[in-house]
Scaffold this motif. Structure first.
Motif, short mmCIF file in Angstrom:
data_model
loop_
_atom_site.label_atom_id
_atom_site.label_comp_id
_atom_site.label_asym_id
_atom_site.label_seq_id
_atom_site.Cartn_x
_atom_site.Cartn_y
_atom_site.Cartn_z
N ASP A 75 0.69 -1.38 0.05
CA ASP A 75 -0.03 0.04 0.00
C ASP A 75 0.77 1.30 0.11
O ASP A 75 0.42 2.34 -0.56
N ASP A 76 2.04 1.07 0.63
CA ASP A 76 2.86 2.34 0.79
C ASP A 76 4.25 1.86 1.03
O ASP A 76 4.59 0.58 1.23
N SER A 77 5.49 2.58 1.26
CA SER A 77 6.83 2.26 1.46
C SER A 77 6.96 1.85 2.82
O SER A 77 7.50 0.64 3.10
N ALA A 78 6.12 2.07 3.64
CA ALA A 78 5.93 1.54 5.21
C ALA A 78 5.57 0.23 5.21
O ALA A 78 5.94 -0.59 5.88
N HIS A 79 4.54 -0.21 4.51
CA HIS A 79 4.10 -1.41 4.49
C HIS A 79 5.09 -2.36 3.74
O HIS A 79 5.25 -3.42 4.28
N ALA A 80 5.73 -1.70 2.68
CA ALA A 80 6.85 -2.73 2.02
C ALA A 80 7.92 -3.07 3.01
O ALA A 80 8.25 -4.32 3.26
N LYS A 81 8.32 -1.89 3.93
CA LYS A 81 9.43 -2.22 4.85
C LYS A 81 8.77 -3.10 5.95
O LYS A 81 9.93 -4.10 6.47
N ARG A 82 7.90 -3.09 6.49
CA ARG A 82 7.52 -4.04 7.37
C ARG A 82 7.58 -5.36 6.96
O ARG A 82 7.77 -6.40 7.42
N VAL A 83 6.81 -5.78 5.39
CA VAL A 83 6.97 -6.93 4.98
C VAL A 83 8.29 -7.63 4.99
O VAL A 83 8.69 -8.57 5.25
N PHE A 84 9.35 -6.43 4.19
CA PHE A 84 10.67 -6.93 4.15
C PHE A 84 11.21 -7.51 5.52
O PHE A 84 12.44 -8.15 5.41
N GLU A 85 10.97 -6.75 6.54
CA GLU A 85 11.79 -7.03 7.63
C GLU A 85 10.87 -8.12 8.61
O GLU A 85 11.18 -8.30 9.81
N SER A 86 9.82 -8.64 8.14
CA SER A 86 9.27 -9.60 8.75
C SER A 86 9.88 -10.99 8.46
O SER A 86 11.06 -10.97 7.83
N GLU A 87 9.51 -12.04 8.97
CA GLU A 87 10.04 -13.37 8.94
C GLU A 87 10.04 -13.96 7.65
O GLU A 87 10.91 -14.64 7.06
N ALA A 88 8.94 -13.50 6.78
CA ALA A 88 8.84 -13.85 5.48
C ALA A 88 10.24 -13.31 4.57
O ALA A 88 10.84 -13.70 3.80
N GLY A 89 10.39 -11.93 5.06
CA GLY A 89 11.63 -11.23 4.46
C GLY A 89 13.00 -11.98 4.67
O GLY A 89 13.61 -12.07 3.73
N GLU A 90 13.24 -12.52 5.89
CA GLU A 90 14.27 -13.15 6.21
C GLU A 90 14.17 -14.41 5.42
O GLU A 90 15.33 -14.99 5.11
N GLU A 91 13.23 -15.02 5.22
CA GLU A 91 13.20 -16.37 4.74
C GLU A 91 13.80 -16.35 3.06
O GLU A 91 14.19 -17.17 2.88
N LEU A 92 13.03 -15.16 2.69
CA LEU A 92 13.29 -14.89 1.15
C LEU A 92 14.95 -14.84 0.95
O LEU A 92 15.47 -14.88 -0.16
N MET A 93 15.71 -14.33 1.90
CA MET A 93 17.08 -14.07 1.74
C MET A 93 17.86 -15.54 1.98
O MET A 93 19.10 -15.57 1.57
N LYS A 94 17.30 -16.39 2.70
CA LYS A 94 17.97 -17.76 2.86
C LYS A 94 18.62 -18.41 1.63
O LYS A 94 19.60 -18.95 1.60
N PRO A 95 17.74 -18.34 0.49
CA PRO A 95 18.35 -18.97 -0.83
C PRO A 95 19.82 -18.32 -1.24
O PRO A 95 20.38 -19.05 -1.94
N LEU A 96 19.94 -17.09 -0.89
CA LEU A 96 21.23 -16.55 -1.13
C LEU A 96 22.62 -17.62 -0.71
O LEU A 96 23.51 -17.52 -1.20
N GLU A 97 22.34 -18.24 0.29
CA GLU A 97 23.16 -19.14 0.98
C GLU A 97 23.64 -20.18 0.09
O GLU A 97 24.85 -20.47 0.14
N ARG A 98 22.75 -20.58 -0.84
CA ARG A 98 23.23 -21.47 -1.85
C ARG A 98 24.22 -21.09 -2.93
O ARG A 98 25.08 -21.62 -3.72
N MET A 99 24.33 -19.58 -2.95
CA MET A 99 25.19 -18.91 -3.88
C MET A 99 26.39 -18.37 -2.93
O MET A 99 27.06 -17.53 -3.34
N ASP A 100 26.74 -19.07 -1.71
CA ASP A 100 27.84 -18.40 -0.92
C ASP A 100 27.52 -17.13 -0.35
O ASP A 100 28.87 -16.41 -0.32
N LEU A 101 26.42 -16.68 -0.28
CA LEU A 101 26.07 -15.53 0.29
C LEU A 101 25.30 -15.39 1.36
O LEU A 101 24.46 -16.40 1.57
#
Length: 341
Positions: A119-145
């Motif tokens: 809905d707005d940038s504050a909404h986006a920030k809350r989603v990215f900083e949620s558990e889902a946002g953290e989970e979405l970063m986990k596949p980086l580990e396959r790439m040594d990141l």
């Protein structure tokens, strides 16, 4: 700092000889000094780079000068794909870009290609900083990141030369630039006509009325002077462009707990600073557009959600085929959970 000048000189010398040979290992401890190189493709005037400058200041202050942050903006180290590979190898310590650039290597990121999620940038920030946002970063580990966090580049909006966009019907039969299969299918689900136009040809196509409109970030609309050929800028906020900041996994695991804490805590502050600057830059760009005579209008959030339902129904299958049903549902659940009703 003198040592930074020496290191930057080494980098420039290496680049002159056609590579980054000799740079590996610079991020390791040298006489109790840790160097952290951050390469990205944004120019130095962007909110993103200014946040990295803030990061440099915070890290060097809190480490008492023992951690030296070296910023390499403006694609000095090559394209986002180049720095992605350099960071994977450990030739640089950190980099980042919008997740859209990495959907081939990490298909889970395709979930973020959905329209009208936020809905707005504050909404986006809350989603990215949620558990889902953290989970979405986990596949980086396959790439040594490993993921550091998400920053803001901003929303894409809709311009045209016919009338303001206030509801889905206002877009019907407008002819706009289409540039990838999902984007084309998304707009055509609302009755928009798309045609292939390169970014370099876009201004001329708008000026000569070959197309009625286009969609891009507010800052791009202003800097590219599209307002000279478009009367209406409607804040549809249909796609949010993030910037995923990541680091080399081996590097982050090799440093001390104290060093890692400093890097991550300062990153949190720099990320918050970026979101603040990005929102301020958006407001400033909108004021400039109005001064140029562009009619800027908000689009009611309920109307945007309706458009999102139509578009996402049309493109969901394409996105799920890339990211998987589980990842898609996880993200969409977080979007609803973090939405202010």
């Amino acid at each position: 700092m003198g040592c930074r000048k020496i290191k930057k000189g080494m980098i420039l010398t290496a680049l002159m000889f056609g590579g980054i040979i000799g740079l590996s290992g610079c991020g390791k401890k040298q006489d109790d000094q840790l160097s952290v190189r951050i390469a990205h493709d944004n120019n130095v005037n962007t909110p993103l780079h200014k946040a990295f400058v803030k990061y440099e200041e915070l890290v060097e202050e809190r480490s008492g000068g023992k951690i030296d942050v070296i910023l390499l903006p403006g694609a000095q180290m090559g394209s986002v794909q180049d720095t992605f590979e350099q960071c994977r190898r450990g030739d640089i310590e950190m980099s980042g870009s919008t997740t859209s650039n990495f959907t081939q290597a990490i298909p889970e990121f395709a979930a973020l290609e959905s329209f009208y999620m936020f809905d707005d940038s504050a909404h986006a920030k809350r989603v990215f900083e949620s558990e889902a946002g953290e989970e979405l970063m986990k596949p980086l580990e396959r790439m040594d990141l490993v993921g550091i966090g998400y920053m803001e580049l901003g929303f894409r909006n809709f311009s045209n030369s016919k009338h303001p966009i206030t509801k889905a019907e206002d877009q019907k039969n407008l002819k706009i630039r289409g540039y990838n299969p999902i984007q084309i299918k998304a707009w055509e689900s609302l009755g928009v006509n798309t045609t292939s136009v390169s970014w370099n040809e876009l201004f001329t196509s708008l000026q000569q009325k070959m197309i009625d409109g286009q969609e891009c970030a507010t800052n791009s609309f202003y800097t590219e002077k599209f307002y000279e050929a478009q009367d209406y800028w409607s804040l549809t906020k249909h796609v949010f462009t993030n910037f995923l900041w990541y680091a080399n996994k081996e590097f982050m695991e090799s440093i001390s707990e104290e060093q890692r804490t400093i890097l991550l805590e300062c990153a949190e502050e720099a990320i918050d600073y970026n979101w603040k600057l990005a929102d301020e830059a958006e407001e400033e760009a909108l004021k400039k557009l109005e001064e140029e005579g562009v009619q800027v209008n908000e689009v009611d959030v309920q109307e945007r959600r309706k458009m999102g339902e139509i578009i996402n129904e049309a493109i969901k299958g394409d996105i799920v085929s890339l990211c998987g049903e589980e990842t898609y549902n996880m993200l969409m659940d977080a979007v609803e959970e973090q939405r202010e009703k």
